[in-house]
Design a protein around this motif. Structure first.
Motif, PDB file in Angstrom:
ATOM      1  N   ARG A  81     -18.952   9.952  -2.941  1.00 56.00           N
ATOM      2  CA  ARG A  81     -18.849   8.488  -2.841  1.00 56.00           C
ATOM      3  C   ARG A  81     -20.189   7.871  -2.454  1.00 56.00           C
ATOM      4  NH1 ARG A  81     -16.280   7.323   2.490  1.00 56.00           N
ATOM      5  NH2 ARG A  81     -18.415   7.913   3.049  1.00 56.00           N
ATOM      6  N   ASP A  82     -20.851   8.462  -1.461  1.00 52.77           N
ATOM      7  CA  ASP A  82     -22.145   7.936  -1.027  1.00 52.77           C
ATOM      8  C   ASP A  82     -23.194   8.067  -2.124  1.00 52.77           C
ATOM      9  OD1 ASP A  82     -20.917   7.446   1.387  1.00 52.77           O
ATOM     10  OD2 ASP A  82     -21.803   9.167   2.415  1.00 52.77           O
ATOM     11  N   VAL A 127       6.677  -6.349  -7.673  1.00 51.61           N
ATOM     12  CA  VAL A 127       6.930  -5.214  -6.790  1.00 51.61           C
ATOM     13  C   VAL A 127       7.354  -4.026  -7.634  1.00 51.61           C
ATOM     14  CG1 VAL A 127       8.373  -4.325  -4.929  1.00 51.61           C
ATOM     15  CG2 VAL A 127       7.517  -6.673  -4.827  1.00 51.61           C
ATOM     16  N   GLU A 128       6.674  -2.903  -7.430  1.00 52.79           N
ATOM     17  CA  GLU A 128       6.956  -1.688  -8.189  1.00 52.79           C
ATOM     18  C   GLU A 128       6.857  -0.487  -7.258  1.00 52.79           C
ATOM     19  OE1 GLU A 128       7.891  -1.043 -11.177  1.00 52.79           O
ATOM     20  OE2 GLU A 128       7.417  -2.759 -12.456  1.00 52.79           O
ATOM     21  N   ASN A 129       7.354   0.644  -7.710  1.00 53.56           N
ATOM     22  CA  ASN A 129       7.128   1.905  -7.008  1.00 53.56           C
ATOM     23  C   ASN A 129       5.724   2.371  -7.389  1.00 53.56           C
ATOM     24  OD1 ASN A 129       8.490   4.022  -5.322  1.00 53.56           O
ATOM     25  ND2 ASN A 129       7.803   5.312  -7.017  1.00 53.56           N
ATOM     26  N   CYS A 130       4.822   2.319  -6.443  1.00 55.92           N
ATOM     27  CA  CYS A 130       3.427   2.582  -6.788  1.00 55.92           C
ATOM     28  C   CYS A 130       2.614   2.978  -5.556  1.00 55.92           C
ATOM     29  CB  CYS A 130       2.791   1.340  -7.428  1.00 55.92           C
ATOM     30  SG  CYS A 130       2.656  -0.094  -6.325  1.00 55.92           S
ATOM     31  N   GLN A 131       1.428   3.478  -5.815  1.00 63.66           N
ATOM     32  CA  GLN A 131       0.376   3.600  -4.813  1.00 63.66           C
ATOM     33  C   GLN A 131      -0.556   2.407  -4.978  1.00 63.66           C
ATOM     34  OE1 GLN A 131      -0.785   7.497  -6.432  1.00 63.66           O
ATOM     35  NE2 GLN A 131      -0.740   8.294  -4.348  1.00 63.66           N
ATOM     36  N   VAL A 132      -1.244   2.039  -3.904  1.00 63.85           N
ATOM     37  CA  VAL A 132      -2.212   0.942  -3.978  1.00 63.85           C
ATOM     38  C   VAL A 132      -3.554   1.439  -3.469  1.00 63.85           C
ATOM     39  CG1 VAL A 132      -2.856  -1.341  -3.115  1.00 63.85           C
ATOM     40  CG2 VAL A 132      -0.489  -0.881  -3.777  1.00 63.85           C
ATOM     41  N   GLY A 133      -4.557   1.306  -4.290  1.00 66.71           N
ATOM     42  CA  GLY A 133      -5.911   1.631  -3.884  1.00 66.71           C
ATOM     43  C   GLY A 133      -6.686   0.364  -3.609  1.00 66.71           C
ATOM     44  N   VAL A 134      -7.417   0.346  -2.492  1.00 68.51           N
ATOM     45  CA  VAL A 134      -8.299  -0.774  -2.162  1.00 68.51           C
ATOM     46  C   VAL A 134      -9.719  -0.325  -2.470  1.00 68.51           C
ATOM     47  CG1 VAL A 134      -9.065  -2.375  -0.368  1.00 68.51           C
ATOM     48  CG2 VAL A 134      -6.712  -1.519  -0.353  1.00 68.51           C
ATOM     49  N   PHE A 135     -10.451  -1.161  -3.212  1.00 69.11           N
ATOM     50  CA  PHE A 135     -11.783  -0.791  -3.679  1.00 69.11           C
ATOM     51  C   PHE A 135     -12.810  -1.840  -3.278  1.00 69.11           C
ATOM     52  CE2 PHE A 135      -8.870   1.409  -6.462  1.00 69.11           C
ATOM     53  CZ  PHE A 135      -9.482   2.628  -6.696  1.00 69.11           C
ATOM     54  N   VAL A 136     -14.043  -1.398  -3.159  1.00 68.49           N
ATOM     55  CA  VAL A 136     -15.181  -2.318  -3.083  1.00 68.49           C
ATOM     56  C   VAL A 136     -16.065  -2.036  -4.286  1.00 68.49           C
ATOM     57  CG1 VAL A 136     -17.311  -2.905  -1.858  1.00 68.49           C
ATOM     58  CG2 VAL A 136     -15.171  -2.688  -0.595  1.00 68.49           C
ATOM     59  N   ARG A 149     -13.713   3.389  -2.026  1.00 68.77           N
ATOM     60  CA  ARG A 149     -12.275   3.419  -2.282  1.00 68.77           C
ATOM     61  C   ARG A 149     -11.525   3.885  -1.050  1.00 68.77           C
ATOM     62  NH1 ARG A 149     -13.715   7.373  -0.278  1.00 68.77           N
ATOM     63  NH2 ARG A 149     -13.893   9.494  -1.080  1.00 68.77           N
ATOM     64  N   GLU A 150     -10.358   3.329  -0.834  1.00 67.70           N
ATOM     65  CA  GLU A 150      -9.444   3.782   0.205  1.00 67.70           C
ATOM     66  C   GLU A 150      -8.022   3.679  -0.324  1.00 67.70           C
ATOM     67  OE1 GLU A 150      -9.869   5.202   3.062  1.00 67.70           O
ATOM     68  OE2 GLU A 150     -12.017   4.918   3.400  1.00 67.70           O
ATOM     69  N   LEU A 151      -7.212   4.669  -0.017  1.00 65.68           N
ATOM     70  CA  LEU A 151      -5.796   4.647  -0.388  1.00 65.68           C
ATOM     71  C   LEU A 151      -5.010   3.956   0.720  1.00 65.68           C
ATOM     72  CD1 LEU A 151      -3.499   5.518  -2.286  1.00 65.68           C
ATOM     73  CD2 LEU A 151      -3.391   7.674  -1.014  1.00 65.68           C
ATOM     74  N   ARG A 354     -10.294  12.800  -4.221  1.00 62.49           N
ATOM     75  CA  ARG A 354     -11.151  13.634  -5.056  1.00 62.49           C
ATOM     76  C   ARG A 354     -11.172  13.124  -6.499  1.00 62.49           C
ATOM     77  NH1 ARG A 354     -11.241  19.860  -3.423  1.00 62.49           N
ATOM     78  NH2 ARG A 354     -11.741  19.637  -1.220  1.00 62.49           N
ATOM     79  N   TYR A 355      -9.987  12.879  -7.030  1.00 60.90           N
ATOM     80  CA  TYR A 355      -9.935  12.418  -8.420  1.00 60.90           C
ATOM     81  C   TYR A 355     -10.636  11.064  -8.564  1.00 60.90           C
ATOM     82  CZ  TYR A 355      -8.285  11.022 -13.009  1.00 60.90           C
ATOM     83  OH  TYR A 355      -8.242  10.597 -14.321  1.00 60.90           O
ATOM     84  N   VAL A 356     -10.315  10.121  -7.690  1.00 61.06           N
ATOM     85  CA  VAL A 356     -10.882   8.779  -7.803  1.00 61.06           C
ATOM     86  C   VAL A 356     -12.393   8.806  -7.599  1.00 61.06           C
ATOM     87  CG1 VAL A 356     -10.906   6.481  -6.747  1.00 61.06           C
ATOM     88  CG2 VAL A 356      -8.730   7.609  -7.223  1.00 61.06           C
ATOM     89  N   SER A 357     -12.876   9.665  -6.705  1.00 63.47           N
ATOM     90  CA  SER A 357     -14.325   9.766  -6.491  1.00 63.47           C
ATOM     91  C   SER A 357     -15.027  10.239  -7.762  1.00 63.47           C
ATOM     92  CB  SER A 357     -14.629  10.726  -5.338  1.00 63.47           C
ATOM     93  OG  SER A 357     -14.093  10.227  -4.132  1.00 63.47           O
TER      94      SER A 357
END
Length: 393
Positions: A81-82, A127-136, A149-151, A354-357
């Motif tokens: 990430r860094d 509204v759904e069944n989901c994960q939410v990722g917060v990104f910059v 990224r943060e989950l 890992r995947y998102v990175s």
């Protein structure tokens, strides 16, 4: 033809340089080789970037190796990430850059994926069944790319120990609101010296007074969407008071509105009527505070933004920053298609990072290539503009 061949060779060389840059984060040589294959698969025309298809693209007979890369292999996703952040700054960095906070939903079935639950997904608009990722993301005139990224882990996950253990959520990970996750990532960016003058985000972040106060203390200007009911300090008839945003707009005369373009969109230029109201915030010399208002041309619908920045900030500057958020929202959706940001089939908390990175590595490469391709065009336009100016003087 020779120009095209040279361009393709340049892209290949740039990809190799990026792989060399992140290589120290993967201690074992076989893992380094596999991650190169993984990244090539993310960048290729593979329909679904899952373990099987990425393995087939890399010439592997089973998905086991790709799955180990996301679960048990030893490597440092935060270090990656860094590296991505530094790489993006090198290729897109600009003193007037904008840090954009955005979230996106990852639709899921079942209840076992880390952080999954019935929650609002901006991607689905419901509204759904989901994960939410917060990104910059980082945005400048040279392009845009995700840098952190943060989950988001919903509050109901905090006390469900068995569920957390099954999803490999570390014991030290507590519930944090989305604005708290955003602040954590913005702190990493500013501590790392990312050149940015502005921060922008939607109502989830603009409505959090603690996040706005933190940005002010850090000297970061912001344009953050807020609800119509958001109370803001303004001068009333007798003394400053908190007034809902929509009441402040009701006082605006017709001459206060200006028709401005806030960047381009999928359907062409985004043109709206805009106005701003000065807010009252004593004790901040040299700094201005405003309510920015956007009015849609088709039906007059209003949107509101709490803003803070240098006292001489123009209305056009605020509008430009507001437009950067839309550009990044589109970029996130593009990243889902181009590098499979949402194609993962992992349930573990650590595997998500890992995947998102790795997906961020791939989309940073694409952003760098695009910036490089656009640079000569921008330079030619600048030279042409100077020559035109000289000829007309």
């Amino acid at each position: 033809m020779q120009q095209i061949v040279a361009q393709v060779k340049g892209w290949a060389a740039e990809f190799d340089r990026l792989c060399e840059r992140v290589a120290p984060r993967f201690p074992r040589p076989e893992v380094r080789r596999r991650v190169v294959g993984f990244l090539r698969g993310l960048l290729a025309g593979v329909e679904r970037k899952n373990g099987w298809q990425l393995a087939e693209h890399a010439g592997e007979t089973t998905p086991d190796g790709m799955q180990r890369l996301l679960t048990t292999a030893r490597w440092d996703p935060d270090g990656v990430r860094d590296d991505v952040r530094g790489y993006v700054v090198e290729h897109l960095g600009d003193p007037g850059g904008v840090l954009v906070v955005d979230e996106t939903g990852f639709l899921k079935k079942g209840t076992k994926s880390a952080g999954v639950g019935r929650q609002y997904s901006g991607t689905a608009g419901r509204v759904e069944n989901c994960q939410v990722g917060v990104f910059v993301a980082y945005a400048s005139a040279r392009g845009r790319a995700l840098i952190d990224r943060e989950l988001y882990l919903p509050q109901e996950w905090a006390a469900e120990v068995a569920r957390r253990v099954e999803a490999h959520v570390p014991g030290g990970v507590a519930f944090r609101t989305k604005p708290q996750l955003a602040q954590q990532m913005l702190k990493r960016a500013t501590d790392a010296g990312v050149p940015a003058r502005w921060v922008t985000g939607d109502e989830v972040y603009g409505g959090d007074a603690r996040l706005r106060a933190w940005l002010e203390e850090r000297g970061l200007a912001y344009v953050l969407a807020v609800k119509a009911t958001q109370p803001l300090w303004a001068q009333s008839e007798q003394a400053p008071a908190e007034v809902p945003a929509r009441q402040l707009v009701a006082r605006l005369p017709a001459r206060a509105w200006r028709r401005l373009r806030a960047g381009g969109g999928a359907k062409g230029p985004r043109v709206y009527d805009w106005a701003r109201v000065a807010l009252t915030r004593p004790g901040w010399p040299g700094r201005g505070f405003w309510l920015l208002v956007r009015r849609r041309l088709s039906d007059g619908e209003l949107a509101y933004y709490a803003c803070s920045g240098p006292a001489r900030t123009t209305l056009g500057e605020l509008v430009g920053v507001a437009g950067a958020r839309w550009a990044v929202e589109e970029w996130v959706q593009t990243a889902k298609g181009e590098v499979g940001l949402d194609h993962y089939e992992v349930r573990r908390y650590d595997a998500w990072y890992r995947y998102v990175s790795l997906a961020m590595v791939a989309q940073a490469f694409l952003a760098a290539v695009r910036a490089s391709a656009l640079a000569p065009v921008a330079a030619d336009a600048a030279v042409g503009g100077r020559q035109h100016g000289q000829g007309g003087s």
